[in-house]
Design a protein around this motif. Structure first.
Motif, PDB file in Angstrom:
ATOM      1  N   HIS A 154       0.363  -1.189   0.150  1.00 52.90           N
ATOM      2  CA  HIS A 154      -0.424  -0.074   0.151  1.00 52.90           C
ATOM      3  C   HIS A 154       1.061   1.309   0.111  1.00 52.90           C
ATOM      4  O   HIS A 154       1.403   1.475   1.056  1.00 52.90           O
ATOM      5  CB  HIS A 154      -0.870  -0.234   1.171  1.00 52.90           C
ATOM      6  N   PRO A 155       0.415   2.253  -0.684  1.00 54.26           N
ATOM      7  CA  PRO A 155       1.612   3.544  -0.850  1.00 54.26           C
ATOM      8  C   PRO A 155       1.391   4.195   0.609  1.00 54.26           C
ATOM      9  O   PRO A 155       2.391   4.830   1.060  1.00 54.26           O
ATOM     10  CB  PRO A 155       0.922   4.146  -2.014  1.00 54.26           C
ATOM     11  N   ASP A 156       0.791   4.241   1.101  1.00 53.00           N
ATOM     12  CA  ASP A 156       1.243   4.639   2.261  1.00 53.00           C
ATOM     13  C   ASP A 156       1.779   3.995   3.739  1.00 53.00           C
ATOM     14  O   ASP A 156       2.247   4.814   4.104  1.00 53.00           O
ATOM     15  CB  ASP A 156      -0.609   5.142   3.303  1.00 53.00           C
ATOM     16  N   HIS A 157       1.600   3.223   3.667  1.00 51.58           N
ATOM     17  CA  HIS A 157       1.957   2.439   4.104  1.00 51.58           C
ATOM     18  C   HIS A 157       3.404   1.960   3.699  1.00 51.58           C
ATOM     19  O   HIS A 157       4.601   1.707   5.006  1.00 51.58           O
ATOM     20  CB  HIS A 157       1.650   0.477   4.161  1.00 51.58           C
ATOM     21  N   VAL A 158       4.276   2.687   2.477  1.00 53.48           N
ATOM     22  CA  VAL A 158       5.679   2.269   1.804  1.00 53.48           C
ATOM     23  C   VAL A 158       5.519   3.785   2.557  1.00 53.48           C
ATOM     24  O   VAL A 158       7.156   4.370   2.611  1.00 53.48           O
ATOM     25  CB  VAL A 158       5.533   2.496   0.714  1.00 53.48           C
ATOM     26  N   GLN A 159       5.453   4.859   2.616  1.00 54.24           N
ATOM     27  CA  GLN A 159       5.169   5.957   2.509  1.00 54.24           C
ATOM     28  C   GLN A 159       5.884   6.489   4.050  1.00 54.24           C
ATOM     29  O   GLN A 159       6.142   7.505   4.331  1.00 54.24           O
ATOM     30  CB  GLN A 159       3.891   7.561   2.024  1.00 54.24           C
ATOM     31  N   ALA A 160       4.998   5.482   5.334  1.00 50.04           N
ATOM     32  CA  ALA A 160       5.194   5.883   6.864  1.00 50.04           C
ATOM     33  C   ALA A 160       6.097   5.294   6.473  1.00 50.04           C
ATOM     34  O   ALA A 160       7.357   5.283   8.218  1.00 50.04           O
ATOM     35  CB  ALA A 160       3.695   4.693   7.496  1.00 50.04           C
ATOM     36  N   HIS A 161       7.032   3.841   5.894  1.00 53.96           N
ATOM     37  CA  HIS A 161       7.854   3.554   6.782  1.00 53.96           C
ATOM     38  C   HIS A 161       9.098   4.752   5.915  1.00 53.96           C
ATOM     39  O   HIS A 161      10.322   4.561   6.795  1.00 53.96           O
ATOM     40  CB  HIS A 161       8.397   2.305   5.679  1.00 53.96           C
ATOM     41  N   ARG A 162       9.260   5.026   5.090  1.00 56.23           N
ATOM     42  CA  ARG A 162      10.242   5.726   4.466  1.00 56.23           C
ATOM     43  C   ARG A 162      10.408   7.581   5.387  1.00 56.23           C
ATOM     44  O   ARG A 162      10.990   7.816   5.814  1.00 56.23           O
ATOM     45  CB  ARG A 162      10.168   6.762   3.004  1.00 56.23           C
ATOM     46  N   VAL A 163       8.577   7.857   5.461  1.00 54.12           N
ATOM     47  CA  VAL A 163       8.530   8.752   7.258  1.00 54.12           C
ATOM     48  C   VAL A 163       9.565   8.533   8.371  1.00 54.12           C
ATOM     49  O   VAL A 163      10.706   9.413   9.415  1.00 54.12           O
ATOM     50  CB  VAL A 163       7.506   8.971   7.131  1.00 54.12           C
TER      51      VAL A 163
END
Length: 303
Positions: A154-163
């Motif tokens: 999920h793009p929001d999960h990937v982004q949360a990882h990066r953040v």
């Protein structure tokens, strides 16, 4: 700052309900043990499905009221787990749920078009700064986040990882943004995981019970999706039989997202609540301190 408990745990999640599914037992356990548990949720989950027919009007393509509704669901779930420090990244609604599509391999992926205010399009440094404020305020020894694939893409999960990872790195640098507070280096970072053996056992019990539709296409003896973690990488297992009822109650609080006849409760019905009583983690930063069985059973082990 001195009033904070000695043990402090920070969890970063993409949408309301992710925290309960992944870490409900863990959160309830550490609250009960007197640790300070902080949850940061990155979006309101505005693009989620609405599984309650009488609330269908809340969907993003209708009144677009789901995000505000899910604030209440999250608060109710956290009350069940005893978590009093739950926040949204920046402020509620600053970053919008990106939504998702499925790719040919069956993984979640970025939709062809995303809104400018979506979490996926947000500037990584600005979002990291929002989290650095929390890290330097709370000074957690342990951070829990997603892996680089966000669990299932999920793009929001990937982004949360990066953040989470970027913020953790920058928060430890004394020269970076002194205005956000004194530097703090998080000792241990864990990624949420679902171990192979546990999932295969659960799938096997489901199939033996005659359930062929829950997690359709997954063969307990065949290849598994990317979100499944080989057992050799599992560092820590939190076992919380005494907290699993709280987790199930918290899951029910997310009523628009999790139904009693859905896959999560199907797993529970066929395996007993123990399927949700074990929560598994991969150590991404820090030094493991395993017990006699080769695994940790405390996220703070060795600290």
């Amino acid at each position: 700052m001195s009033a904070l408990p000695d043990r402090r745990l920070l969890l970063v999640h993409a949408h309301p309900d992710d925290e309960t599914i992944n870490n409900g037992v863990t959160m309830a356990r550490y609250v009960a043990e007197g640790a300070h548990v902080t949850l940061v949720t990155c979006t309101l989950g505005e693009e989620g499905e609405v599984l309650v027919p009488e609330l269908a009007h809340l969907a993003s393509d209708q009144t677009d009221g789901l995000g505000q509704h899910r604030i209440g669901e999250l608060a109710a779930a956290m009350k069940e787990l005893g978590v009093t420090d739950h926040r949204f990244l920046g402020e509620p609604g600053r970053y919008r749920d990106t939504g998702m599509v499925y790719d040919p391999e069956g993984n979640a992926a970025v939709p062809p078009q995303t809104r400018p205010d979506s979490f996926w399009q947000a500037d990584l440094l600005l979002t990291a700064d929002d989290l650095i404020k929390v890290i330097r305020e709370i000074r957690p020894q342990v951070l829990v986040a997603y892996d680089e694939f966000g669990g299932y893409g999920h793009p929001d999960h990937v982004q949360a990882h990066r953040v989470a990872m970027y913020a953790a790195a920058l928060a430890a640098v004394p020269s970076y943004r002194e205005d956000l507070g004194p530097a703090w280096d998080i000792a241990k970072i864990y990624w949420n995981a679902m171990g192979e053996t546990g999932l295969r056992d659960s799938l096997r019990k489901l199939r033996e019970s005659g359930d062929t539709t829950t997690f359709e296409g997954m063969d307990p003896d065949g290849p598994l999706p990317r979100f499944v973690t080989p057992d050799r990488f599992i560092t820590c297992v939190i076992e919380g039989e005494s907290f699993v009822d709280q987790k199930m109650s918290a899951m029910k609080a997310h009523a628009t997202q999790i139904t009693l006849d859905g896959p999560f409760f199907a797993l529970s019905n066929n395996n007993g609540n123990e399927v949700w009583g074990n929560e598994e983690y991969v150590l991404a930063k820090g030094t493991a301190s395993p017990g006699p069985d080769g695994r940790e059973h405390d996220l703070f082990a060795g600290l």
